[in-house]
Design a protein around this motif. Structure first.
Motif, mmCIF file in Angstrom:
data_model
loop_
_atom_site.group_PDB
_atom_site.id
_atom_site.type_symbol
_atom_site.label_atom_id
_atom_site.label_comp_id
_atom_site.label_asym_id
_atom_site.label_seq_id
_atom_site.Cartn_x
_atom_site.Cartn_y
_atom_site.Cartn_z
ATOM 1 N N LEU A 134 1.884 -4.575 -5.595
ATOM 2 C CA LEU A 134 1.673 -5.244 -4.198
ATOM 3 C C LEU A 134 1.232 -4.134 -3.250
ATOM 4 N N GLU A 135 1.840 -3.100 -3.323
ATOM 5 C CA GLU A 135 1.250 -2.096 -2.469
ATOM 6 C C GLU A 135 -0.192 -1.770 -2.655
ATOM 7 N N THR A 136 -0.548 -1.561 -3.777
ATOM 8 C CA THR A 136 -2.176 -1.445 -4.096
ATOM 9 C C THR A 136 -2.800 -2.512 -3.739
ATOM 10 N N ILE A 137 -2.309 -3.800 -3.967
ATOM 11 C CA ILE A 137 -3.240 -4.963 -3.396
ATOM 12 C C ILE A 137 -3.455 -4.867 -1.865
ATOM 13 N N LEU A 138 -2.253 -4.318 -1.046
ATOM 14 C CA LEU A 138 -2.483 -4.262 0.253
ATOM 15 C C LEU A 138 -3.306 -3.217 0.690
ATOM 16 N N ARG A 139 -3.376 -2.044 -0.039
ATOM 17 C CA ARG A 139 -4.133 -0.901 0.314
ATOM 18 C C ARG A 139 -5.631 -1.314 0.098
ATOM 19 N N ASP A 140 -5.620 -1.769 -0.958
ATOM 20 C CA ASP A 140 -7.248 -2.323 -1.234
ATOM 21 C C ASP A 140 -7.694 -3.442 -0.451
ATOM 22 N N GLY A 141 -6.908 -4.254 0.436
ATOM 23 C CA GLY A 141 -7.108 -5.056 1.467
ATOM 24 C C GLY A 141 -7.642 -4.242 2.669
ATOM 25 N N VAL A 142 -6.760 -3.306 2.966
ATOM 26 C CA VAL A 142 -6.993 -2.401 4.051
ATOM 27 C C VAL A 142 -8.496 -1.773 4.131
ATOM 28 N N ALA A 143 -8.768 -1.267 2.872
ATOM 29 C CA ALA A 143 -10.061 -0.540 2.507
ATOM 30 C C ALA A 143 -11.336 -1.601 2.701
ATOM 31 N N GLU A 144 -10.971 -3.036 2.337
ATOM 32 C CA GLU A 144 -11.844 -4.033 2.112
ATOM 33 C C GLU A 144 -12.057 -4.622 3.837
ATOM 34 N N GLY A 145 -11.236 -4.029 4.716
ATOM 35 C CA GLY A 145 -11.128 -4.955 6.033
ATOM 36 C C GLY A 145 -10.553 -6.061 6.060
ATOM 37 N N VAL A 146 -9.719 -6.520 5.306
ATOM 38 C CA VAL A 146 -9.252 -7.816 5.570
ATOM 39 C C VAL A 146 -7.813 -7.865 5.668
ATOM 40 N N PHE A 147 -7.184 -6.828 5.503
ATOM 41 C CA PHE A 147 -5.782 -6.458 6.054
ATOM 42 C C PHE A 147 -5.567 -5.445 6.915
ATOM 43 N N ASP A 148 -4.623 -5.667 7.682
ATOM 44 C CA ASP A 148 -4.362 -4.683 8.787
ATOM 45 C C ASP A 148 -2.741 -4.449 8.668
ATOM 46 N N VAL A 149 -2.466 -3.362 7.976
ATOM 47 C CA VAL A 149 -1.048 -3.048 7.747
ATOM 48 C C VAL A 149 -0.825 -1.631 7.880
ATOM 49 N N PRO A 150 -0.230 -0.921 9.207
ATOM 50 C CA PRO A 150 0.019 0.232 9.164
ATOM 51 C C PRO A 150 0.598 1.004 8.257
ATOM 52 N N ASP A 151 1.629 0.413 7.541
ATOM 53 C CA ASP A 151 2.400 1.194 6.805
ATOM 54 C C ASP A 151 2.456 0.121 5.373
ATOM 55 N N PRO A 152 1.439 0.356 4.372
ATOM 56 C CA PRO A 152 1.488 -0.389 3.025
ATOM 57 C C PRO A 152 2.807 -0.796 2.612
#
Length: 199
Positions: A134-152
């Motif tokens: 899940l952490e990888t999914i969230l980091r990928d989402g941040v890189a894609e610009g679709v997620f905003d999570v300061p601390d994955p």
């Protein structure tokens, strides 16, 4: 030590694990004795030691097996395209997998304190492997610009804790279907991590 007459390792071993799983979940690890497990299975207490060295090993085996099955099942699923699709797949998988194993999930979280330090470290390493998905999914989402999570990492733990809550209240045949529950929780997970458009 000779095996109890009429027992078979491929039958009695799983029965011992199933009995321990149910008893630990119902009464707590500390309150359950090897004698109780043996009585539940219908064997002499000495026969248990043909299958496990002690109660601690039995607890560890239950936790390790549960987490290994979780990781394997997750790994067998195809990896959807895009972080949003992967988040949906993770949420739906997590809820369904865990709802089918309520006792195992309960023990995996509530009995950690009863593990020896060595066994605790092994279980935590397996848990981190799953959380890393899940952490990888969230980091990928941040890189894609679709997620905003300061601390994955923190976001990962928060989402998983929310998903685990389904186990405490959902019952088949209730007001909501499992599909409806999954959709609601998916919406909450998305809201927790989606990037907000600037106002």
């Amino acid at each position: 030590m000779a095996r109890t007459q009429g027992s078979s390792s491929d039958v009695t071993g799983p029965r011992i694990r199933d009995a321990a799983l149910q008893l630990f979940a119902r009464h707590g690890y500390a309150a359950v004795s090897m004698r109780q497990i043996a009585a539940e299975v219908g064997v002499q207490v000495g026969a248990l030691y043909n299958y496990t060295s002690d109660k601690q090993s039995l607890l560890f085996n239950l936790m390790e097996t549960h987490l290994a099955e979780l990781i394997d099942a997750r790994g067998e699923r195809p990896w959807p395209e895009g972080a949003l699709a992967r988040l949906e797949d993770f949420v739906r998988f997590h809820i369904r997998f865990h709802l089918e194993r309520l006792d195992a999930v309960f023990i995996a979280y509530m009995e950690l304190r009863n593990l020896t330090p060595e066994n605790f470290a092994a279980v935590e390493a397996l848990r981190r492997r799953y959380e890393d998905v899940l952490e990888t999914i969230l980091r990928d989402g941040v890189a894609e610009g679709v997620f905003d999570v300061p601390d994955p990492k923190i976001a990962t733990l928060a989402v998983i804790a929310m998903l685990n809550g389904v186990n405490t209240w959902y019952r088949s045949g209730g007001r909501l279907s499992l599909d409806e529950v999954e959709t609601i929780y998916l919406d909450m997970a998305r809201r927790a991590v989606l990037a907000r458009a600037p106002v």
